[in-house]
Design an enzyme around this catalytic site. Structure first.
Site, PDB file in Angstrom:
ATOM      1  CB  THR A  13      -3.743   0.247   0.745  1.00  0.00           C
ATOM      2  OG1 THR A  13      -4.695  -0.468   1.530  1.00  0.00           O
ATOM      3  CG2 THR A  13      -4.240   0.372  -0.683  1.00  0.00           C
ATOM      4  CE  LYS A  43      -6.495  -2.812   0.133  1.00  0.00           C
ATOM      5  NZ  LYS A  43      -7.333  -1.651   0.676  1.00  0.00           N
ATOM      6  CB  THR A  58     -13.112  -1.225   3.781  1.00  0.00           C
ATOM      7  OG1 THR A  58     -14.048  -0.264   3.555  1.00  0.00           O
ATOM      8  CG2 THR A  58     -11.803  -0.738   3.406  1.00  0.00           C
ATOM      9  CG  ASN A  67      -6.578   5.362   9.804  1.00  0.00           C
ATOM     10  OD1 ASN A  67      -7.019   5.244   8.679  1.00  0.00           O
ATOM     11  ND2 ASN A  67      -6.471   4.344  10.647  1.00  0.00           N
ATOM     12  CB  SER A 111       2.616  11.362   5.583  1.00  0.00           C
ATOM     13  OG  SER A 111       1.766  12.095   6.436  1.00  0.00           O
TER      14      SER A 111
END
Length: 408
Positions: free
Chosen positions: A156, A182, A193, A403, A408
């Site tokens: 990501t 990832k 996470t 962040n 966007s």
């Protein structure tokens, strides 16, 4: 840029017998990027997983737990990036189930034999139709030596892909362990996470595999933090295809310990890679707490230091404002801590002892250590034999920018 981390060369990620990987560009969120991964597993592969403790866990996490509990045997993993399918209620569950059904039909197995995983933006509907449309491309792309592309397909905000392989000998047979992961932001146990997939061709009993993943995760992904946020989608899966040719291992076997060491090393290197690639990271810090009464209090203090934005921003600025570390130790919650017995080191430099600044400490020495890309913060509590270690990174301007602009 990541701290002393580069993407692995494709040839360094070794194939695991019984595992094939295929990727697709399904335009889940953005065009022209690998964003769907199918991992096809040989019949008889044993699977164990650990998942986020976030109560708002994502739909695929719930389905993974259900499918593992069904005990029908897992035949494939399906991963998408770009959309987390979290905070999506019953609709999210239905859409994740649709993708499982579509892949099961294509692979001629049951939907309960598919484990789905998602990562990306939270609280947006999963574009299941795009993922399903990408499945033929991913299936046509299935290859045993496709780990590098697979590592890219699950990214990501990561800057570089993350993957590691190790090999060992068991019963005269070469055993391979290969893993990818990832993660870059929203990193904090339990677990950090992230998504992680580690596969081996070793033959391991299910109880031994379950014990192995717990051992590995507690020494790797549960020892890292970037920003203290626990994600909705964390998952680590350990796969054992049993195709290496040796007798099945149990926890009582000596070779099991060798396998456990190899898997734990792979998990640790992947976990460290996540921190090194932390959003906007410029420093990689090891927080080591020693001489505690038990491991729990050592971890408690280590995380108080690792989570502090004041400490992390000071490290970004290479500013030896080390009183911030003492403050974090003090508020960590160890009620009977005798600070007069404590020693704080920055690298090899003694910073504090006997409740205050060490007489030998010169700020220029601390500043020199903080200029380095990799820094050890060592806390000696002077109250026992236990220890714990946590890895973290600094906070830079880019962390805020990444962040702020994430959607966007």
């Amino acid at each position: 840029m990541p701290v002393n981390l580069v993407a692995p060369e494709a040839r360094s990620l070794l194939p695991v017998a019984g595992v094939e990987l295929g990727v697709a560009e399904a335009h889940v969120r953005k065009p022209n990027r690998k964003d769907v991964l199918v991992v096809k597993l040989a019949d008889g592969t044993r699977v164990s997983g650990v998942f986020t403790l976030n109560r708002f866990c994502a739909a695929p996490v719930l389905i993974c737990k259900q499918h593992l509990a069904a005990g029908t045997g897992i035949r494939a993993l399906l991963v998408n990036t770009g959309n987390a399918n979290a905070g999506t209620g019953n609709d999210g569950l239905a859409r994740a189930q649709q993708t499982c059904e579509a892949l099961a039909t294509a692979l001629q197995c049951q939907p309960e034999q598919i484990l789905p995983f998602s990562t990306g933006v939270i609280m947006e509907p999963l574009p299941a139709e795009r993922i399903i449309a990408g499945l033929p491309q991913a299936i046509a792309n299935l290859k045993a030596d496709n780990w590098a592309d697979a590592a890219e397909a699950i990214m990501t905000t990561d800057i570089v892909a993350k993957g590691v392989s190790r090999q060992l000998e068991i019963g005269g047979n070469t055993v391979t362990v290969t893993g990818i992961a990832k993660g870059s932001g929203m990193i904090h146990p339990n677990m950090a996470t992230m998504l992680g997939y580690i596969a081996t061709d070793a033959a391991v009993s299910q109880p031994a595999l379950d014990a192995l993943i717990q051992h590995a995760v507690n020494r790797s992904f549960n020892c890292i933090t970037v920003d203290g946020d626990t994600s909705t989608n964390d998952a680590l899966v350990l796969l054992a295809t049993g195709q290496a040719g040796h007798a099945e291992l149990t926890e009582a076997d000596a070779d099991y310990l060798a396998l456990r060491e190899a898997v734990t090393e792979v998990a640790m290197l992947l976990a460290q890679a996540i921190v090194r690639d932390g959003e906007g990271a410029t420093k990689f810090m090891t927080i080591q707490v020693e001489a505690g009464q038990d491991e729990a209090e050592c971890r408690q203090i280590a995380y108080a230091i690792a989570h502090s934005p004041l400490i992390k921003t000071a490290f970004f600025a290479s500013d030896p404002n080390l009183g911030r570390i003492l403050a974090a130790i003090g508020y960590a919650g160890v009620a009977d801590l005798d600070v007069s017995k404590l020693k704080l080191y920055l690298g090899d430099v003694l910073v504090a002892e006997q409740g205050g600044r060490a007489a030998s400490y010169v700020e220029a020495d601390g500043a020199a250590v903080m200029q380095q890309a990799e820094i050890l913060v060592r806390v000696v509590l002077g109250r026992g034999e236990a220890s714990a270690r946590v890895w973290t990174c600094d906070f830079s301007y880019d962390y805020v920018k990444i962040n702020a602009d994430y959607r966007s």
